[in-house]
Design a protein around this motif. Sequence first.
Motif, PDB file in Angstrom:
ATOM      1  N   VAL A 279       1.693   8.994   1.978  1.00  0.00           N
ATOM      2  CA  VAL A 279       2.103   7.473   2.089  1.00  0.00           C
ATOM      3  C   VAL A 279       1.832   7.073   3.495  1.00  0.00           C
ATOM      4  CG1 VAL A 279       4.105   5.955   2.074  1.00  0.00           C
ATOM      5  CG2 VAL A 279       3.677   7.436   0.077  1.00  0.00           C
ATOM      6  N   VAL A 280       2.516   7.785   4.510  1.00  0.00           N
ATOM      7  CA  VAL A 280       2.348   7.523   5.839  1.00  0.00           C
ATOM      8  C   VAL A 280       0.953   7.424   6.600  1.00  0.00           C
ATOM      9  CG1 VAL A 280       3.020   8.489   8.320  1.00  0.00           C
ATOM     10  CG2 VAL A 280       4.642   8.302   6.342  1.00  0.00           C
TER      11      VAL A 280
ATOM     12  N   VAL B  43       0.914  -1.194   0.057  1.00  0.00           N
ATOM     13  CA  VAL B  43       0.154   0.077   0.160  1.00  0.00           C
ATOM     14  C   VAL B  43       0.882   1.099  -0.036  1.00  0.00           C
ATOM     15  CG1 VAL B  43      -1.584   1.590   1.357  1.00  0.00           C
ATOM     16  CG2 VAL B  43      -1.987  -1.224   1.065  1.00  0.00           C
ATOM     17  N   GLY B  44       1.926   1.196   0.783  1.00  0.00           N
ATOM     18  CA  GLY B  44       2.867   2.640   0.830  1.00  0.00           C
ATOM     19  C   GLY B  44       3.563   2.831  -0.595  1.00  0.00           C
ATOM     20  N   ALA B  45       3.941   1.429  -1.215  1.00  0.00           N
ATOM     21  CA  ALA B  45       4.925   1.626  -2.436  1.00  0.00           C
ATOM     22  C   ALA B  45       3.631   2.048  -3.487  1.00  0.00           C
ATOM     23  CB  ALA B  45       5.218   0.238  -2.938  1.00  0.00           C
ATOM     24  N   GLY B  46       2.377   1.526  -3.536  1.00  0.00           N
ATOM     25  CA  GLY B  46       1.262   2.154  -4.300  1.00  0.00           C
ATOM     26  C   GLY B  46       0.993   3.600  -4.260  1.00  0.00           C
ATOM     27  N   VAL B  47       0.984   3.994  -3.041  1.00  0.00           N
ATOM     28  CA  VAL B  47       0.770   5.266  -2.836  1.00  0.00           C
ATOM     29  C   VAL B  47       1.599   6.402  -3.196  1.00  0.00           C
ATOM     30  CG1 VAL B  47       0.098   7.267  -0.992  1.00  0.00           C
ATOM     31  CG2 VAL B  47      -0.991   4.977  -0.911  1.00  0.00           C
ATOM     32  N   PHE B  48       2.903   5.798  -2.947  1.00  0.00           N
ATOM     33  CA  PHE B  48       4.172   6.481  -3.535  1.00  0.00           C
ATOM     34  C   PHE B  48       4.064   6.514  -4.953  1.00  0.00           C
ATOM     35  CE2 PHE B  48       8.476   6.793  -5.132  1.00  0.00           C
ATOM     36  CZ  PHE B  48       8.897   8.082  -4.220  1.00  0.00           C
ATOM     37  N   ILE B  49       4.047   5.425  -5.859  1.00  0.00           N
ATOM     38  CA  ILE B  49       3.868   5.454  -7.238  1.00  0.00           C
ATOM     39  C   ILE B  49       2.744   6.279  -7.620  1.00  0.00           C
ATOM     40  CG2 ILE B  49       3.274   3.864  -9.107  1.00  0.00           C
ATOM     41  CD1 ILE B  49       4.947   1.679  -7.541  1.00  0.00           C
ATOM     42  N   TYR B  50       1.792   6.266  -7.226  1.00  0.00           N
ATOM     43  CA  TYR B  50       0.554   7.121  -7.690  1.00  0.00           C
ATOM     44  C   TYR B  50       0.780   8.228  -7.452  1.00  0.00           C
ATOM     45  CZ  TYR B  50      -4.207   9.042  -8.263  1.00  0.00           C
ATOM     46  OH  TYR B  50      -5.018   9.629  -8.596  1.00  0.00           O
ATOM     47  N   GLY B  51       1.389   8.724  -6.430  1.00  0.00           N
ATOM     48  CA  GLY B  51       1.708  10.409  -6.014  1.00  0.00           C
ATOM     49  C   GLY B  51       2.842  10.910  -6.907  1.00  0.00           C
ATOM     50  N   PHE B  52       3.813   9.953  -7.164  1.00  0.00           N
ATOM     51  CA  PHE B  52       5.014  10.363  -8.099  1.00  0.00           C
ATOM     52  C   PHE B  52       4.378  10.652  -9.719  1.00  0.00           C
ATOM     53  CE2 PHE B  52       8.820   9.884 -10.783  1.00  0.00           C
ATOM     54  CZ  PHE B  52       9.463  10.977 -10.029  1.00  0.00           C
ATOM     55  N   LEU B  53       3.447   9.645  -9.887  1.00  0.00           N
ATOM     56  CA  LEU B  53       2.921   9.839 -11.411  1.00  0.00           C
ATOM     57  C   LEU B  53       2.071  11.114 -11.046  1.00  0.00           C
ATOM     58  CD1 LEU B  53       2.025   6.039 -12.135  1.00  0.00           C
ATOM     59  CD2 LEU B  53       3.549   7.442 -13.302  1.00  0.00           C
ATOM     60  N   SER B  54       1.170  11.282 -10.381  1.00  0.00           N
ATOM     61  CA  SER B  54       0.522  12.511 -10.128  1.00  0.00           C
ATOM     62  C   SER B  54       1.448  13.784 -10.450  1.00  0.00           C
ATOM     63  CB  SER B  54      -0.353  12.687  -8.991  1.00  0.00           C
ATOM     64  OG  SER B  54      -1.093  11.710  -8.873  1.00  0.00           O
TER      65      SER B  54
END
Length: 192
Positions: free
Chosen positions: A155-156, A119-130
């Motif tokens: 993420v946190v 979940v943390g990695a997914g939020v990071f990837i989504y935030g970076f793509l955004s």
Amino acid sequence: MTSSLVGSEMCIRDRYMKRKICELLLIIVFYVLQCTAGRVLAIGGISPNFLIIIPVLFGFLNGKTEGIYTGFVCGIIYDLFSYSIIGLSSIAMMFIGYFAGCFYQKYEEKEFLMPIAMVGAGVFIYGFLSYVVNFLLHNKLDVLYYLKRFIMPEVVYTVIVTIAIYRIIVFLNRHFEGKERKRAIEYDQGNI
């Protein structure tokens, strides 16, 4: 023989449709939570991303196909009701769900850290793509500021929310699977 076969196929199809409808309702509930409770729970303008949790956990618990399906539906709902580029969230969440589905059957439901890390990695990837689509392409190059101010706090915060609701989603997933999963578990344990 054929009438019982048709009846069992209909029963399987009915359970499959019930599962998909329940998943869609869960996605809508999480979207409503994102829009309402997310704004109330926001700290410093950062709120948890509830919609990323579903594709990651359903992909982890049920496989790649389930992760892709839930990711697509979550992304489309997010895209339709927000002011972002149509399709960006759905593609990103599909890939995140697929990535989580790659770990299906490699870990058990009881193992808590792997889905939380995903979940943390997914939020990071989504935030970076955004960030790339919304800011970098508009020549706003301060990546570290965006990482510190937006991506890492989200993420946190999302990981903390996931820790709080992980058992609930596992319970709902087991409930969606129904009797065929219970029979398979009994068979695996030797209780025929």
